[in-house]
Motif scaffolding. Structure first.
Motif, PDB file in Angstrom:
ATOM      1  N   ILE A 110      48.270 -84.301 -70.784  1.00  0.00           N
ATOM      2  CA  ILE A 110      48.262 -83.309 -71.868  1.00  0.00           C
ATOM      3  C   ILE A 110      46.925 -82.589 -71.780  1.00  0.00           C
ATOM      4  O   ILE A 110      45.859 -83.231 -71.843  1.00  0.00           O
ATOM      5  N   PHE A 111      46.972 -81.279 -71.591  1.00  0.00           N
ATOM      6  CA  PHE A 111      45.742 -80.491 -71.550  1.00  0.00           C
ATOM      7  C   PHE A 111      45.651 -79.667 -72.827  1.00  0.00           C
ATOM      8  O   PHE A 111      46.510 -78.806 -73.071  1.00  0.00           O
ATOM      9  N   SER A 163      46.310 -91.853 -72.473  1.00  0.00           N
ATOM     10  CA  SER A 163      45.342 -91.887 -71.371  1.00  0.00           C
ATOM     11  C   SER A 163      45.297 -90.567 -70.585  1.00  0.00           C
ATOM     12  O   SER A 163      44.293 -90.258 -69.961  1.00  0.00           O
ATOM     13  N   GLY A 164      46.345 -89.803 -70.601  1.00  0.00           N
ATOM     14  CA  GLY A 164      46.355 -88.547 -69.850  1.00  0.00           C
ATOM     15  C   GLY A 164      45.923 -87.344 -70.662  1.00  0.00           C
ATOM     16  O   GLY A 164      46.166 -86.212 -70.259  1.00  0.00           O
ATOM     17  N   GLU A 176      38.113 -70.978 -63.931  1.00  0.00           N
ATOM     18  CA  GLU A 176      37.354 -72.198 -64.249  1.00  0.00           C
ATOM     19  C   GLU A 176      38.275 -73.250 -64.886  1.00  0.00           C
ATOM     20  O   GLU A 176      38.176 -74.440 -64.588  1.00  0.00           O
ATOM     21  N   ILE A 177      39.158 -72.791 -65.748  1.00  0.00           N
ATOM     22  CA  ILE A 177      40.108 -73.730 -66.389  1.00  0.00           C
ATOM     23  C   ILE A 177      41.038 -74.292 -65.324  1.00  0.00           C
ATOM     24  O   ILE A 177      41.273 -75.498 -65.252  1.00  0.00           O
ATOM     25  N   THR A 178      41.543 -73.405 -64.470  1.00  0.00           N
ATOM     26  CA  THR A 178      42.429 -73.827 -63.384  1.00  0.00           C
ATOM     27  C   THR A 178      41.745 -74.889 -62.523  1.00  0.00           C
ATOM     28  O   THR A 178      42.351 -75.902 -62.172  1.00  0.00           O
ATOM     29  N   GLY A 182      42.894 -78.681 -61.944  1.00  0.00           N
ATOM     30  CA  GLY A 182      43.150 -79.107 -60.567  1.00  0.00           C
ATOM     31  C   GLY A 182      42.379 -80.374 -60.220  1.00  0.00           C
ATOM     32  O   GLY A 182      42.917 -81.278 -59.572  1.00  0.00           O
ATOM     33  N   THR A 183      41.116 -80.440 -60.661  1.00  0.00           N
ATOM     34  CA  THR A 183      40.290 -81.629 -60.376  1.00  0.00           C
ATOM     35  C   THR A 183      40.891 -82.863 -61.055  1.00  0.00           C
ATOM     36  O   THR A 183      41.003 -83.934 -60.455  1.00  0.00           O
ATOM     37  N   ILE A 184      41.288 -82.704 -62.310  1.00  0.00           N
ATOM     38  CA  ILE A 184      41.854 -83.850 -63.049  1.00  0.00           C
ATOM     39  C   ILE A 184      43.139 -84.320 -62.382  1.00  0.00           C
ATOM     40  O   ILE A 184      43.382 -85.517 -62.226  1.00  0.00           O
TER      41      ILE A 184
END
Ligand code: AMP
Length: 187
Positions: A110-111, A163-164, A176-178, A182-184
Motif C-alpha cells: 500500500i503506497f 507490513s507492506g 522521484e515518486i516512481t 521502484g526501490t521498495i
C-alpha cells in the motif's frame, strides 16, 4: 503482487498506477475511470451516477463494489491488481478484504501518497485544463477533499500496521515518486 495506491484526489495515484501497469504487466483498477466510462456509454449505471460524480460525491457502494467484484473474479487479472481510487471508505476496505480472501489473494503493498491541500488545488486546476473533467472545478475539488478527510483518510488506520504499507511524499516530482516505489518493490 496486488497494490493499493492511496491518497487524496490529485495525489498522483493514476500517474503512478500507469507506471506500475507498465513495469509489472499489471492492471490499473481505477473506479473513477470505470465510472466515467459508464457515463460516456450513457449506460443505466452511467445515468444513475452522473449527478453524484459531477457533484464530487461518492457513487453508491453497491455499484462500486460490484465493479470491484467483477475485477477480482477476472482470472487473468489475479495477483496483478493496481488499485487507484478504491477503497475509499472503511466499508469498501472491508469489502475488498472479503473479496480478496474469497479468491485466495491479498494486498501486498500500500503506497500512501501524502500531499497538502494547497498542492492538490494547484494540480487539479491544471488537470481541469488538460483533461476537462467536469468534477475538477474549485468548489467540487474542495468538496472532494473534505470527503477524503472525513471518509477516506480513516482507511489509513485500517492499513498502516500492514507490513507492506509505505508513506511517500506526494509533493515530490513524478520521477522521484516512481523511483521510490521502484526501490521498495525492487523492480
Ligand atoms: P477519481 O477519478 O478517483 O478521482 O474519482 C472520481 C469520482 O468517481 C469520485 O469523486 C466519485 O464520485 C467516483 N468514485 C471513484 N471511485 C469511487 C469509490 N471507490 N467509491 C465511490 N465513488 C467513487
Amino acid at each position: 503482487m496486488n497494490i493499493i495506491l492511496f491518497g487524496p484526489p490529485g495525489a498522483g495515484k493514476g500517474t503512478q498506477a500507469k507506471y506500475l501497469v507498465d513495469i509489472l504487466k499489471g492492471f490499473q483498477i481505477s473506479t473513477g475511470d470505470m465510472l466515467r466510462e459508464e457515463i460516456k456509454k450513457n449506460s443505466d449505471i452511467g445515468k444513475k451516477i452522473i449527478n453524484y460524480m459531477n457533484d464530487g460525491k461518492f457513487v453508491n457502494d453497491e455499484i462500486v463494489n460490484k465493479i470491484i467484484e467483477n475485477v477480482i473474479n477476472d482470472k487473468k487479472k489475479k495477483g496483478k491488481l493496481i488499485f487507484d481510487g478504491y477503497p475509499r471508505s472503511i466499508n469498501q476496505a472491508k469489502n475488498l478484504d472479503f473479496l480478496l480472501k474469497n479468491s485466495n489473494q491479498k494486498i501486498d503493498f500500500i503506497f500512501f501518497l501524502n500531499v497538502s491541500k494547497d498542492t492538490i488545488i494547484k494540480r487539479i486546476e491544471k488537470r481541469k485544463i488538460l483533461e476537462k473533467r467536469s468534477d475538477d472545478d474549485l468548489s467540487t475539488i474542495l468538496k472532494r477533499y473534505d470527503t477524503y478527510m472525513d471518509t477516506t483518510r480513516p482507511v489509513l488506520d485500517y492499513y498502516n500496521k500492514n507490513s507492506g504499507f509505505y508513506e511517500i511524499d506526494g509533493a515530490l516530482k513524478i520521477e522521484e515518486i516512481t523511483a521510490k516505489i521502484g526501490t521498495i518493490l525492487n523492480v
